[in-house]
Design a protein around this motif. Sequence first.
Motif, short mmCIF file in Angstrom:
data_model
loop_
_atom_site.label_atom_id
_atom_site.label_comp_id
_atom_site.label_asym_id
_atom_site.label_seq_id
_atom_site.Cartn_x
_atom_site.Cartn_y
_atom_site.Cartn_z
N THR A 42 -7.80 29.16 18.94
CA THR A 42 -7.47 27.73 18.87
C THR A 42 -6.06 27.49 19.40
O THR A 42 -5.82 26.55 20.16
CB THR A 42 -7.59 27.22 17.42
N ILE A 43 -5.12 28.34 18.98
CA ILE A 43 -3.73 28.21 19.46
C ILE A 43 -3.68 28.44 20.96
O ILE A 43 -2.95 27.74 21.69
CB ILE A 43 -2.81 29.19 18.70
N ASN A 44 -4.44 29.41 21.45
CA ASN A 44 -4.48 29.65 22.89
C ASN A 44 -5.03 28.45 23.64
O ASN A 44 -4.57 28.11 24.74
CB ASN A 44 -5.33 30.89 23.20
N ALA A 45 -6.02 27.78 23.06
CA ALA A 45 -6.60 26.60 23.70
C ALA A 45 -5.57 25.48 23.76
O ALA A 45 -5.46 24.77 24.77
CB ALA A 45 -7.83 26.14 22.93
N ILE A 50 -1.48 22.33 27.05
CA ILE A 50 -0.09 21.93 27.32
C ILE A 50 0.38 22.50 28.66
O ILE A 50 1.01 21.82 29.46
CB ILE A 50 0.84 22.40 26.18
N HIS A 51 0.04 23.78 28.91
CA HIS A 51 0.49 24.44 30.13
C HIS A 51 -0.13 23.77 31.37
O HIS A 51 0.55 23.58 32.39
CB HIS A 51 0.12 25.92 30.09
N VAL A 75 7.91 26.58 22.20
CA VAL A 75 7.76 26.83 20.77
C VAL A 75 6.37 27.38 20.46
O VAL A 75 6.21 28.30 19.65
CB VAL A 75 8.02 25.53 19.97
N LEU A 76 5.35 26.83 21.12
CA LEU A 76 3.98 27.29 20.86
C LEU A 76 3.80 28.74 21.31
O LEU A 76 3.02 29.49 20.71
CB LEU A 76 2.98 26.38 21.57
N ASP A 77 4.51 29.14 22.35
CA ASP A 77 4.44 30.52 22.80
C ASP A 77 4.96 31.46 21.71
O ASP A 77 4.46 32.57 21.53
CB ASP A 77 5.25 30.69 24.08
N ASP A 78 5.96 30.99 20.96
CA ASP A 78 6.48 31.76 19.85
C ASP A 78 5.41 31.91 18.76
O ASP A 78 5.30 32.97 18.12
CB ASP A 78 7.72 31.04 19.29
N VAL A 79 4.63 30.86 18.55
CA VAL A 79 3.53 30.91 17.57
C VAL A 79 2.45 31.88 18.05
O VAL A 79 1.91 32.67 17.28
CB VAL A 79 2.94 29.50 17.35
N ARG A 80 2.16 31.83 19.34
CA ARG A 80 1.13 32.72 19.91
C ARG A 80 1.49 34.18 19.72
O ARG A 80 0.62 35.03 19.49
CB ARG A 80 0.97 32.45 21.42
N ASN A 81 2.77 34.49 19.84
CA ASN A 81 3.23 35.87 19.75
C ASN A 81 3.37 36.35 18.30
O ASN A 81 3.79 37.48 18.06
CB ASN A 81 4.56 36.03 20.47
N GLY A 82 3.04 35.45 17.35
CA GLY A 82 3.10 35.85 15.94
C GLY A 82 4.48 35.79 15.33
O GLY A 82 4.69 36.29 14.22
N ASN A 83 5.44 35.19 16.03
CA ASN A 83 6.81 35.12 15.50
C ASN A 83 7.02 33.90 14.60
O ASN A 83 8.07 33.75 13.99
CB ASN A 83 7.82 35.06 16.65
N LEU A 90 5.16 21.51 11.86
CA LEU A 90 5.06 21.80 13.29
C LEU A 90 3.77 21.21 13.86
O LEU A 90 3.76 20.69 14.98
CB LEU A 90 5.10 23.32 13.51
N LEU A 91 2.71 21.26 13.09
CA LEU A 91 1.45 20.69 13.54
C LEU A 91 1.58 19.18 13.74
O LEU A 91 1.11 18.62 14.75
CB LEU A 91 0.36 21.00 12.50
N SER A 92 2.26 18.51 12.80
CA SER A 92 2.50 17.06 12.94
C SER A 92 3.35 16.77 14.17
O SER A 92 3.16 15.76 14.85
CB SER A 92 3.18 16.52 11.69
N LEU A 93 4.28 17.66 14.45
CA LEU A 93 5.14 17.50 15.62
C LEU A 93 4.32 17.55 16.90
O LEU A 93 4.56 16.77 17.84
CB LEU A 93 6.21 18.60 15.61
N TYR A 94 3.34 18.44 16.96
CA TYR A 94 2.50 18.52 18.15
C TYR A 94 1.57 17.32 18.27
O TYR A 94 1.24 16.89 19.38
CB TYR A 94 1.69 19.83 18.14
#
Length: 696
Positions: A42-45, A50-51, A75-83, A90-94
């Motif tokens: 889901t995060i990758n989607a 966005i990309h 920021v989402l890339d940081d989430v994807r990498n598990g950091n 953050l979800l509300s921000l998106y």
Amino acid sequence: MSVDLSAAITTFVSESKELLADMENCLLDMEASDAGADQEETINAIFRAIHTIKGSAGLFGFDYVVSLTHIAETVLDDVRNGNREMSKALLSLYLETGDLCEELILLAASDSEPRAQQLTQLAALSGQFSEFIDDAASPQDNIVTSESPKLPQNGFWFVCFVPNENVLRNGLDPFPFIHFLNNEVTELEVATNVVPLNAQTPYDPESSYLAFLMLFRTSQNKEAIEEVFEFIKNDAVIEILPPEQCSYDAIQACARYFPEPSQFQSTLSQLTQSLLPNEPSVPAPDDGPITAPIKDKKKNKLHSGKTLRVEAMKLDRLIDQVGEMVITGARTNLLAHETGNETLIEAMALLERLVENIRDSSLKLRMVQIGETFNKFKRVVRDVADELGKEVELNIIGADTELDKTFVEKVSDPLMHIIRNAIDHGIEIPDERVAAGKPACGQLTLKAYHDSGSIVIEIQDDGKGLDQSKILARAIENGLISAEHSLQDKEINLLIFEPGFSTAAAVTSISGRGVGMDVVKRNVESLRGSVEVDSRKGLGSKIIIRLPLTLSIIDGFMFTVGDEDYVIPLDTVVECLELHEVVSESDIQDKNYINLRTEVLPFIRLRALFGIEQQIEHTKESLVIVQFGTLRAGLVVDSLQGEFQTVVKPLGRLFEGLKCISGATILGSGKVAIILDVSALIRTAITMYEQLELKH
């Protein structure tokens, strides 16, 4: 030469809206469900959405969109990498980012600058994302951000980019794609080839004569590089070779894509030769692995792609023309029967079946699933519930139910009002629900299904239900009814749809002005539909919207009353009977109901309804039993004509207020036949029956 990008920008806006809608649904699904195994996908989607928007916006120079999506992607890339965890904040921000991004895209597409309020919101969102980036910074010597390479940049990538000759005519300029690639990679080298011109190939300013070879380093994967060329992939040959595939033979194989293959070597020589692989001492075998050209990939994508974008106006014109073909076919069929030529009649019967198939296929083109509309309300439910301090879960049933595109556009607004009212007036706050023995989280259900040739949409909540005494008191106070007026429960419930009616004690941003629910009834009735309300105090309410499947061409059932022909939708017809075989004339004298197989069936004589004073013999009358939803009644007519393909024509504003009439159609003879509103006829028959019962 300026290039017209309007068509490409229109496509970008349309696709961006779809991507943002998908992104919003993914975010809401993540919020509603626990972290599961599919959360990574889901995060990758979301990241891909966005990309893609960022890359496409960069091609058109939509800098505000690029700025917002870039920092959101970081920021989402940081989430994807598990950091970092995808917290609710953050979800509300998106979600806010998606809203602003759509606004900025529409402004940029119309060549308008953002307003001060939007620029302020952009700065605020960027600032909030920056805080996440700063928090993610490593305290160690090496500061890691999403701009740092995710993969080692060992080796160079090679790209062969050959735009088609007509790429400029199609509204695409190759240079912005190269410019955008330069922003995504490092150490980019570009070699350009120009097709030589001579007397045999004169210069055409609208044609492209260029081809490009490129070398670069990047930490991106191949999919990300392909996305750079997403908008031009159908107007160019694009061969992308990652370092592990960047062999001498693979590069030399790209020569076949050049307009003049002999010029490939001279173009290749413009690049730094030390960065290119050397020619192997032993020739590679002919059947060795060679990277598949991008043309093959495009071919595979074409086979897998099963959708085609068509302007709605073109579909509407097609449906109109099919309707005229149905009318003309009926006229031709009538003339064929008048000739008595059996061969011609048989040929016309075959043609009529083909026309019917074309009609059905054409109507299906305009049918869309209602799930897309339902999904839009996930955000509405979330925001309204948060604003009111309530917990509400939205359940969607029958998302794959199809209905006419016209209905989708017009039913969205009524559903919005019903859902907001259900959350505001129906579902209680958590403390009240717990005290009443209910779960703290309220349930709101959207359900769609087909029933008797109609589409039914139900909006149900498990709240406190309608307070009928309060509704009745407010209706008397507003002068909608008199205090002596006696109403049944269903009639009281329907008072909520009266203009200006509201039981709210105070006006809020959500409700209280009484201007919402009357819009629901008006819009639904304009689509030849009906609205019902079922409510049980303390248990919840259910609003049922019933709509016809289509507004354009229907299977009709025709009968005669007096000297005129009338049509009703075939799907509403249950059965047809000879009236004298069901009941004797004396048994229905001064009555408007019969006992049909132990069932009391109200009926209405259409001669009386239409003011035709002349009567016909009882033995010649027919009874057509019709049903709309759960209601059933009988129509007494003079004679039955049978099935008839009906092209619905509107009657115009002059006839808008006519009761029991929904449209007209043109018969094969050229005469006009009136299309009757079955739901209104049934309600009229039931009302007459109830009034007669009260008298007795």
